[in-house]
Design a protein around this motif. Structure first.
Motif, PDB file in Angstrom:
ATOM      1  N   THR A   1      72.002   6.256  96.763  1.00 15.32           N
ATOM      2  CA  THR A   1      71.415   4.757  96.145  1.00 15.32           C
ATOM      3  C   THR A   1      70.719   5.137  94.864  1.00 15.32           C
ATOM      4  O   THR A   1      70.409   4.280  94.014  1.00 15.32           O
ATOM      5  N   VAL A   2      70.268   6.482  94.751  1.00 19.56           N
ATOM      6  CA  VAL A   2      69.490   7.192  93.563  1.00 19.56           C
ATOM      7  C   VAL A   2      70.459   6.809  92.392  1.00 19.56           C
ATOM      8  O   VAL A   2      71.494   7.584  92.203  1.00 19.56           O
ATOM      9  N   PRO A   3      69.941   6.299  91.293  1.00 15.57           N
ATOM     10  CA  PRO A   3      70.878   6.186  89.991  1.00 15.57           C
ATOM     11  C   PRO A   3      71.071   7.540  89.514  1.00 15.57           C
ATOM     12  O   PRO A   3      70.086   8.430  89.555  1.00 15.57           O
ATOM     13  N   LYS A   4      72.356   7.858  88.980  1.00 12.42           N
ATOM     14  CA  LYS A   4      72.817   9.004  88.442  1.00 12.42           C
ATOM     15  C   LYS A   4      71.652   9.478  87.234  1.00 12.42           C
ATOM     16  O   LYS A   4      71.338  10.629  87.053  1.00 12.42           O
ATOM     17  N   LYS A   5      71.362   8.439  86.650  1.00 12.87           N
ATOM     18  CA  LYS A   5      70.520   8.641  85.532  1.00 12.87           C
ATOM     19  C   LYS A   5      69.181   9.383  85.674  1.00 12.87           C
ATOM     20  O   LYS A   5      68.577  10.357  85.254  1.00 12.87           O
ATOM     21  N   ILE A   6      68.783   9.207  87.048  1.00 15.84           N
ATOM     22  CA  ILE A   6      67.591   9.713  87.656  1.00 15.84           C
ATOM     23  C   ILE A   6      67.867  11.072  88.253  1.00 15.84           C
ATOM     24  O   ILE A   6      67.156  11.942  88.028  1.00 15.84           O
ATOM     25  N   LEU A   7      68.982  11.051  89.240  1.00 18.05           N
ATOM     26  CA  LEU A   7      69.199  12.278  89.805  1.00 18.05           C
ATOM     27  C   LEU A   7      69.788  13.310  88.975  1.00 18.05           C
ATOM     28  O   LEU A   7      69.507  14.547  89.237  1.00 18.05           O
ATOM     29  N   HIS A   8      70.191  12.847  87.617  1.00 22.36           N
ATOM     30  CA  HIS A   8      70.872  14.066  86.640  1.00 22.36           C
ATOM     31  C   HIS A   8      69.955  14.176  85.602  1.00 22.36           C
ATOM     32  O   HIS A   8      70.206  15.199  84.748  1.00 22.36           O
ATOM     33  N   SER A   9      68.717  13.780  85.499  1.00 21.29           N
ATOM     34  CA  SER A   9      67.707  13.842  84.519  1.00 21.29           C
ATOM     35  C   SER A   9      67.174  15.316  84.442  1.00 21.29           C
ATOM     36  O   SER A   9      67.242  15.933  85.375  1.00 21.29           O
ATOM     37  N   ASP A  10      66.707  15.913  83.285  1.00 19.53           N
ATOM     38  CA  ASP A  10      65.978  17.143  83.193  1.00 19.53           C
ATOM     39  C   ASP A  10      64.909  17.343  84.080  1.00 19.53           C
ATOM     40  O   ASP A  10      64.816  18.270  84.608  1.00 19.53           O
ATOM     41  N   ARG A  11      64.149  16.084  84.211  1.00 23.97           N
ATOM     42  CA  ARG A  11      62.830  16.248  84.716  1.00 23.97           C
ATOM     43  C   ARG A  11      63.030  16.446  86.248  1.00 23.97           C
ATOM     44  O   ARG A  11      62.522  17.237  86.989  1.00 23.97           O
ATOM     45  N   MET A  12      64.125  15.861  86.816  1.00 25.89           N
ATOM     46  CA  MET A  12      64.438  15.810  88.335  1.00 25.89           C
ATOM     47  C   MET A  12      64.980  17.310  88.522  1.00 25.89           C
ATOM     48  O   MET A  12      64.891  18.075  89.434  1.00 25.89           O
ATOM     49  N   GLN A  13      65.747  17.872  87.757  1.00 27.33           N
ATOM     50  CA  GLN A  13      66.400  19.276  87.852  1.00 27.33           C
ATOM     51  C   GLN A  13      65.375  20.370  87.687  1.00 27.33           C
ATOM     52  O   GLN A  13      65.385  21.264  88.495  1.00 27.33           O
TER      53      GLN A  13
END
Length: 304
Positions: free
Chosen positions: A282-294
Motif C-alpha cells: 500500500t506504500v506509494p512507490k514514490k515514497i518507497l523508491h525515494s532517495d531518502r527512503m533508500q
C-alpha cells in the motif's frame, strides 16, 4: 433507473463482494488448522524422502528437522561438508529418521547430474528449494555491488537456475505417482520492486511466478507447489537479528508456514508476515523508491 444508476449499483455490489471475499480470506489466516486441515500423516503419505537444498543452516535446517519429525527421511544439500554432517547427526539422533548428505555448491553450473545420480531410486515426496544467496549483506545499488560480474552469475545460478533444475529432476516422479509437495522459498521483499536489493528481490519474483505457473500446470496431478515468501526470519542472511513478533526464529516460521500449505500457490507463512506484505504494497512507490527512503533503509540495515 437509467443506465448509469444500474451501472453504479452493480459496481458497488461487485466492490462489496470483492472485499468481502478478501476479508473472509484474511479471517481464515488466523485459524489455518481449522480452514486448511492436514492429516498427521500428510507429508509421510507423499513419499519416504524429503530433499532440502541449503539444508545445513537457517530456514533449510529448520525444514529438515520439521519434515523428519513428521516421519520423512531427509536429504540435505549445501556446500559445507562439516556442517552438513553435524546437522545430519543431530536430525538422526533427535528424530530417528535417516539422513543423506550431498555436498553441492549451487552457485556452480555442473552439479545436477551428480545430484540426480546420488538420489536415483529414492521415493522423494517433498522438495524444498530453499538455497539462495544475497549479492551483498549490506544493501547497495546495482553498480556499487562488489565483484558485480561474479555476483550476477552466482545469484542467477543459486536463486533461479537451482530452483528450475531441481524441479526438473524430481517433478517427473511426482507426476508419475500423482502426488508430491514442492516448496520454493521466495522473499517478502519480492512483493514490490525493492531498490538496494534489486538483483536479489528480482530473482525471488522469478521464484514466485515460476511456482504459481507450475502449480497451475500440475495441480490436477495431485502435486502441491507453493512459493513461501517470508519477511524477517532470524538467520545468517539477516545477521541473526533478535526474534520478535515480526522477525521469527527459523523453527517457528517453518512450523507455522507448513500450516498454510493448502492456502494457495503463495504464502507469506504466517499472519504477521501476511499483514506486513499487504502494508508494504500500500506504500506509494514514490515514497518507497525515494532517495531518502533508500538512505534510511541502508542506515537501518547497517545498525541492525
Amino acid at each position: 433507473m437509467d443506465f448509469l444508476d444500474v451501472f453504479f449499483v452493480w459496481l458497488g455490489a461487485a466492490v462489496v463482494v470483492f472485499y468481502g471475499i478478501k476479508m473472509s480470506s484474511f479471517v481464515k489466516m488466523f485459524h489455518p488448522r481449522f480452514w486448511f486441515p492436514q492429516p498427521a500423516s500428510f507429508f509421510k503419505s507423499m513419499g519416504e524422502w524429503a530433499v532440502v537444498t541449503g539444508g545445513s543452516d537457517g530456514i533449510g535446517r529448520a525444514y529438515s528437522f520439521e519434515l523428519a519429525r513428521r516421519g520423512l527421511n531427509v536429504v540435505i544439500l549445501s556446500r559445507t561438508k562439516d556442517k552438513l554432517h553435524r546437522v545430519a547427526l543431530e536430525i538422526e539422533e533427535s528424530t530417528g529418521q535417516k539422513v543423506k548428505v550431498i555436498v553441492a555448491n549451487f552457485t556452480e553450473d555442473d552439479i545436477y547430474d551428480q545430484i540426480e545420480e546420488k538420489l536415483k531410486g529414492l521415493n522423494i515426496g517433498v522438495l524444498v528449494n530453499n538455497v539462495g544467496t544475497l549479492p551483498s549483506y549490506i544493501p547497495s545499488k546495482f553498480l556499487q555491488t562488489e565483484d558485480l560480474t561474479q555476483q550476477i552469475a552466482q545469484v542467477i545460478n543459486c536463486n533461479v537456475k537451482a530452483l528450475v533444475k531441481m524441479c526438473k529432476i524430481f517433478l517427473p516422479g511426482m507426476e508419475m505417482r500423482r502426488k508430491g509437495v514442492i516448496l520454493n522459498l521466495s522473499s517478502g521483499i519480492a512483493c514490490v520492486p525493492c531498490p538496494m536489493y534489486t538483483m536479489y528481490s528480482s530473482s525471488k519474483v522469478f521464484v514466485e511466478r515460476f511456482s504459481q505457473g507450475l502449480q497451475a500446470e500440475y495441480k490436477e496431478k495431485g502435486i502441491v507447489i507453493q512459493a513461501v515468501a517470508p519477511f524477517g526470519v532470524s538467520t545468517a542472511m539477516i545477521g541473526y537479528q533478535r526474534p520478535n513478533m515480526v522477525t521469527l526464529t527459523a523453527e517457528d516460521f517453518v512450523r507455522t508456514s507448513l500450516e498454510y500449505l493448502k492456502v494457495g500457490d503463495k504464502t507469506y507463512g504466517g499472519i504477521c508476515h501476511t499483514v506486513l506484505g499487504w502494508l508494504v504494497q500500500t506504500v506509494p512507490k514514490k515514497i518507497l523508491h525515494s532517495d531518502r527512503m533508500q538512505d534510511s533503509f541502508l542506515e537501518y540495515v547497517k545498525k541492525r
